[in-house]
Design a protein around this motif. Structure first.
Motif, mmCIF file in Angstrom:
data_model
loop_
_atom_site.group_PDB
_atom_site.id
_atom_site.type_symbol
_atom_site.label_atom_id
_atom_site.label_comp_id
_atom_site.label_asym_id
_atom_site.label_seq_id
_atom_site.Cartn_x
_atom_site.Cartn_y
_atom_site.Cartn_z
ATOM 1 N N LEU A 63 -8.373 -1.465 3.261
ATOM 2 C CA LEU A 63 -8.299 -2.902 3.519
ATOM 3 C C LEU A 63 -7.288 -3.221 4.612
ATOM 4 O O LEU A 63 -7.585 -3.965 5.558
ATOM 5 C CB LEU A 63 -7.945 -3.639 2.223
ATOM 6 C CG LEU A 63 -7.774 -5.152 2.302
ATOM 7 C CD1 LEU A 63 -9.027 -5.818 2.848
ATOM 8 C CD2 LEU A 63 -7.422 -5.719 0.922
ATOM 9 N N VAL A 64 -6.080 -2.654 4.522
ATOM 10 C CA VAL A 64 -5.062 -2.988 5.520
ATOM 11 C C VAL A 64 -5.382 -2.369 6.882
ATOM 12 O O VAL A 64 -5.044 -2.939 7.929
ATOM 13 C CB VAL A 64 -3.643 -2.584 5.056
ATOM 14 C CG1 VAL A 64 -3.211 -3.441 3.869
ATOM 15 C CG2 VAL A 64 -3.553 -1.103 4.706
ATOM 16 N N THR A 65 -6.031 -1.219 6.879
ATOM 17 C CA THR A 65 -6.432 -0.611 8.150
ATOM 18 C C THR A 65 -7.459 -1.495 8.858
ATOM 19 O O THR A 65 -7.375 -1.724 10.072
ATOM 20 C CB THR A 65 -6.996 0.799 7.932
ATOM 21 O OG1 THR A 65 -5.996 1.624 7.316
ATOM 22 C CG2 THR A 65 -7.405 1.442 9.245
ATOM 23 N N ALA A 66 -8.414 -2.005 8.091
ATOM 24 C CA ALA A 66 -9.405 -2.919 8.670
ATOM 25 C C ALA A 66 -8.744 -4.204 9.160
ATOM 26 O O ALA A 66 -9.087 -4.733 10.229
ATOM 27 C CB ALA A 66 -10.483 -3.235 7.637
ATOM 28 N N THR A 119 -4.961 3.038 -4.308
ATOM 29 C CA THR A 119 -4.243 3.304 -3.058
ATOM 30 C C THR A 119 -5.210 3.446 -1.894
ATOM 31 O O THR A 119 -4.987 2.891 -0.804
ATOM 32 C CB THR A 119 -3.396 4.585 -3.202
ATOM 33 O OG1 THR A 119 -2.538 4.461 -4.334
ATOM 34 C CG2 THR A 119 -2.560 4.825 -1.955
ATOM 35 N N THR A 120 -6.291 4.172 -2.109
ATOM 36 C CA THR A 120 -7.261 4.408 -1.045
ATOM 37 C C THR A 120 -7.951 3.124 -0.623
ATOM 38 O O THR A 120 -8.118 2.846 0.575
ATOM 39 C CB THR A 120 -8.307 5.446 -1.492
ATOM 40 O OG1 THR A 120 -7.634 6.641 -1.876
ATOM 41 C CG2 THR A 120 -9.283 5.757 -0.380
ATOM 42 N N GLU A 147 -7.330 10.657 -15.674
ATOM 43 C CA GLU A 147 -8.042 9.389 -15.455
ATOM 44 C C GLU A 147 -7.108 8.358 -14.830
ATOM 45 O O GLU A 147 -7.500 7.632 -13.908
ATOM 46 C CB GLU A 147 -8.601 8.874 -16.784
ATOM 47 C CG GLU A 147 -9.519 7.659 -16.663
ATOM 48 C CD GLU A 147 -8.778 6.327 -16.649
ATOM 49 O OE1 GLU A 147 -9.354 5.330 -16.199
ATOM 50 O OE2 GLU A 147 -7.600 6.298 -17.101
ATOM 51 N N LYS A 148 -5.873 8.301 -15.299
ATOM 52 C CA LYS A 148 -4.896 7.355 -14.734
ATOM 53 C C LYS A 148 -4.564 7.716 -13.289
ATOM 54 O O LYS A 148 -4.449 6.842 -12.419
ATOM 55 C CB LYS A 148 -3.643 7.311 -15.598
ATOM 56 C CG LYS A 148 -3.855 6.676 -16.972
ATOM 57 C CD LYS A 148 -2.565 6.691 -17.781
ATOM 58 C CE LYS A 148 -2.703 5.901 -19.088
ATOM 59 N NZ LYS A 148 -3.715 6.495 -19.994
ATOM 60 N N LEU A 149 -4.395 9.012 -13.022
ATOM 61 C CA LEU A 149 -4.108 9.444 -11.652
ATOM 62 C C LEU A 149 -5.273 9.101 -10.720
ATOM 63 O O LEU A 149 -5.069 8.685 -9.571
ATOM 64 C CB LEU A 149 -3.833 10.948 -11.616
ATOM 65 C CG LEU A 149 -2.582 11.440 -12.343
ATOM 66 C CD1 LEU A 149 -2.522 12.960 -12.310
ATOM 67 C CD2 LEU A 149 -1.313 10.843 -11.738
ATOM 68 N N ALA A 150 -6.487 9.255 -11.218
ATOM 69 C CA ALA A 150 -7.663 8.925 -10.410
ATOM 70 C C ALA A 150 -7.710 7.431 -10.103
ATOM 71 O O ALA A 150 -8.056 7.027 -8.972
ATOM 72 C CB ALA A 150 -8.940 9.363 -11.130
ATOM 73 N N ARG A 151 -7.383 6.601 -11.075
ATOM 74 C CA ARG A 151 -7.334 5.151 -10.833
ATOM 75 C C ARG A 151 -6.270 4.805 -9.807
ATOM 76 O O ARG A 151 -6.475 3.937 -8.933
ATOM 77 C CB ARG A 151 -7.078 4.412 -12.139
ATOM 78 C CG ARG A 151 -8.310 4.318 -13.036
ATOM 79 C CD ARG A 151 -7.940 3.916 -14.447
ATOM 80 N NE ARG A 151 -7.257 2.626 -14.519
ATOM 81 C CZ ARG A 151 -6.608 2.191 -15.596
ATOM 82 N NH1 ARG A 151 -6.546 2.955 -16.685
ATOM 83 N NH2 ARG A 151 -6.030 1.018 -15.597
ATOM 84 N N MET A 152 -5.131 5.469 -9.890
ATOM 85 C CA MET A 152 -4.071 5.226 -8.923
ATOM 86 C C MET A 152 -4.519 5.581 -7.502
ATOM 87 O O MET A 152 -4.266 4.834 -6.549
ATOM 88 C CB MET A 152 -2.818 6.034 -9.290
ATOM 89 C CG MET A 152 -2.157 5.601 -10.589
ATOM 90 S SD MET A 152 -0.859 6.740 -11.101
ATOM 91 C CE MET A 152 0.353 6.475 -9.801
ATOM 92 N N THR A 181 0.833 -1.201 0.000
ATOM 93 C CA THR A 181 0.000 0.000 0.000
ATOM 94 C C THR A 181 0.874 1.259 0.000
ATOM 95 O O THR A 181 0.588 2.225 -0.727
ATOM 96 C CB THR A 181 -0.930 -0.013 1.216
ATOM 97 O OG1 THR A 181 -1.694 -1.229 1.213
ATOM 98 C CG2 THR A 181 -1.879 1.166 1.192
ATOM 99 N N GLY A 182 1.932 1.266 0.792
ATOM 100 C CA GLY A 182 2.850 2.401 0.795
ATOM 101 C C GLY A 182 3.523 2.588 -0.550
ATOM 102 O O GLY A 182 3.759 3.726 -0.992
ATOM 103 N N LEU A 183 3.833 1.482 -1.223
ATOM 104 C CA LEU A 183 4.408 1.547 -2.572
ATOM 105 C C LEU A 183 3.482 2.325 -3.503
ATOM 106 O O LEU A 183 3.930 3.166 -4.294
ATOM 107 C CB LEU A 183 4.642 0.132 -3.086
ATOM 108 C CG LEU A 183 5.307 -0.080 -4.448
ATOM 109 C CD1 LEU A 183 5.954 -1.460 -4.508
ATOM 110 C CD2 LEU A 183 4.332 0.074 -5.612
#
Length: 343
Positions: free
Chosen positions: A257-260, A251-252, A242-247, A210-212
């Motif tokens: 997921l990892v926070t949960a 990430t979000t 559009e690509k930045l939004a997908r990224m 996720t940090g990556l």
């Protein structure tokens, strides 16, 4: 890996930071955000730090006897003793549970170990190797703290890597290496005990993945807001946005997921399928996010002087280590169906 990296990180006491209660510092959420923050800067740094703070420390804390934990944990936290986790072998990675070939036999109060380990990151700078071997007497897997420079230990650096290039991975050969019984970790007496360690370690890797993604997104935004094409910033074009939004979406959702996952673990719920699912999904998303970062940089995305290239290459290692996509998928599938599809 330049020694200056650990020389700078060790004094920060990221395993027991000043002002933070021990219970909070030992939480899955705290260690997760530590992995996330380091990986956002550099995945190699996160990997080498987590080799100590995650893999080796987890092996000591959850595989050692109370006396061993009391003796060793302060040394690990301070980096006075550096160690690595030695499980994978030249011929056994995904099938290590049943295929582990390194052997240990007891002779009085001493154990003699023979075998090989491979892909052991950071072994060249370690003082101690946490070696997993199969006891010839009962066939069960045991763990031993082996001095890096003990007679019979031979280490060869693996060259030619394209991912995590500053991390020196080693091929280790052990020939008649003698280890005192007091260096056998008292809490590791079967593969089930090893699996419990891996369950905890896999969570850290999901946080690194996720940090990556966050680091790759940072690199893409920096570049596309500064780079001019057709008389305006590259980030002003619809297809780039559009690509930045997908990224950001990848990430979000990975962070959620990892926070949960860590919140559940801190509440006492530890399960193979949860950590496997998190590692599988975040590593897959990391691969896509890093590729998109490289893509929006165009040809410059292939140059190491631009951070996107580094995250792009490192995503391949994260996708494979601490359980491949397929192995983690089978762990999840077994939980969903009740049927094991492992060979």
């Amino acid at each position: 890996m330049p020694p200056e990296v650990i020389d700078a990180l060790a004094p920060l006491r990221l395993m027991d930071p000043p002002g933070v209660e021990p219970g909070e510092a030992d939480s899955s959420l705290f260690s997760g955000f530590r992995c996330f923050t380091l990986a956002r800067a550099d995945v190699s740094v996160a990997t080498i730090y987590t080799a100590q703070a995650g893999l080796f420390r987890t092996t000591i804390r959850h595989g050692g006897s109370p006396e061993q934990v009391e003796e060793w944990d302060p040394l690990v936290r301070s980096f006075e003793k550096r160690g690595v986790f030695c499980l994978t072998e030249p011929d056994h990675g995904s099938d290590i549970a049943g295929g582990l070939a390194t052997r240990a036999r007891r002779e009085g109060d001493t154990w003699v170990i023979d075998g090989e380990k491979r892909w052991i990151g950071g072994a060249d700078a370690a003082d101690v190797l946490a070696v997993f071997a199969r006891d010839e007497a009962d066939g069960q897997v045991k763990a031993f703290l082996v001095d890096r420079h003990a007679p019979g230990v031979e280490l060869r650096i693996i060259t030619g890597k394209v991912s995590l290039r500053p991390v020196q991975n080693a091929h280790i050969t052990l020939r008649g290496v003698r280890v005192a019984e007091e260096r056998r970790l008292g809490g590791v007496n079967s593969w089930r005990d090893v699996a419990a360690l891996l369950r905890r370690m896999r969570s850290d890797v999901a946080w690194i993945a996720t940090g990556l993604q966050a680091g790759a997104l940072d690199a893409a935004i920096r570049y596309t807001t500064a780079r001019q094409q057709f008389g305006r910033p590259l980030g002003g074009f619809q297809l780039v946005q559009e690509k930045l939004a997908r990224m950001l979406g990848n990430t979000t959702s990975s962070l959620a997921l990892v926070t949960a996952l860590s919140a559940n673990q801190d509440a006492g719920t530890w399960s193979d399928e949860n950590s496997a699912l998190a590692k599988m999904v975040t590593a897959e998303r990391a691969r896509e996010t890093a590729a998109l970062a490289r893509e929006v940089l165009g040809g410059n995305g292939l140059l190491l002087e631009h951070d996107a290239a580094r995250f792009f290459a490192d995503a391949e290692a994260v996708y494979s280590y601490e359980g491949t996509h397929e192995i983690n998928a089978l762990i999840v599938g077994r939980s969903l169906t009740g049927a094991s599809a492992f060979a």
